[in-house]
Scaffold this active site. Structure first.
Site, short mmCIF file in Angstrom:
data_model
loop_
_atom_site.label_atom_id
_atom_site.label_comp_id
_atom_site.label_asym_id
_atom_site.label_seq_id
_atom_site.Cartn_x
_atom_site.Cartn_y
_atom_site.Cartn_z
N CYS A 65 0.87 -1.18 0.00
CA CYS A 65 0.00 0.00 0.00
C CYS A 65 0.90 1.23 0.00
CB CYS A 65 -0.99 -0.02 1.17
SG CYS A 65 -0.23 0.16 2.80
N HIS A 66 0.43 2.34 0.52
CA HIS A 66 1.23 3.57 0.50
C HIS A 66 2.37 3.52 1.52
CE1 HIS A 66 1.26 8.27 0.56
NE2 HIS A 66 2.30 7.78 -0.07
#
Length: 107
Positions: A65-66
């Site tokens: 993810c981020h």
């Protein structure tokens, strides 16, 4: 087996090996459009329960993810649903762009 935590560099080395994990990107489409790892599969976290049937529990997956929080949630959820070979990429795409591929935009 519990979720394994590896650095982006370690996952990049696995991806270059004989049995690379499939990278599952659990960010949203707009985030994926900004920056993504070539060959990764986009499955936004909110759609994981309806798309889990498209995944093979015997495969090894690296969750992304981020920054690593949503991928950790996804990995823990998949662990509870019979997946045993799961990696959480520490620091997410942000760390990947620093450690592995500086050409990826940071946001």
């Amino acid at each position: 087996m519990a979720l394994e935590y590896l650095s982006p560099s370690d996952v990049a080395a696995l991806c270059a090996g004989d049995a690379p994990p499939v990278i599952i990107d659990v960010r949203e489409q707009w985030e994926y459009d900004i920056a993504h790892i070539a060959g990764s599969v986009l499955i936004p976290l909110s759609t994981l329960p309806e798309r889990v049937g498209t995944l093979d529990p015997s495969r090894r997956y690296a969750m992304l993810c981020h920054h690593g929080m949503r991928s950790e949630m996804a990995g823990n959820w998949l662990t509870q649903h019979g997946f045993a070979q799961l990696i959480n990429i520490d620091g997410g795409i942000d760390a990947w762009s620093v450690e592995v591929d500086p050409s990826l935009p940071r946001y």
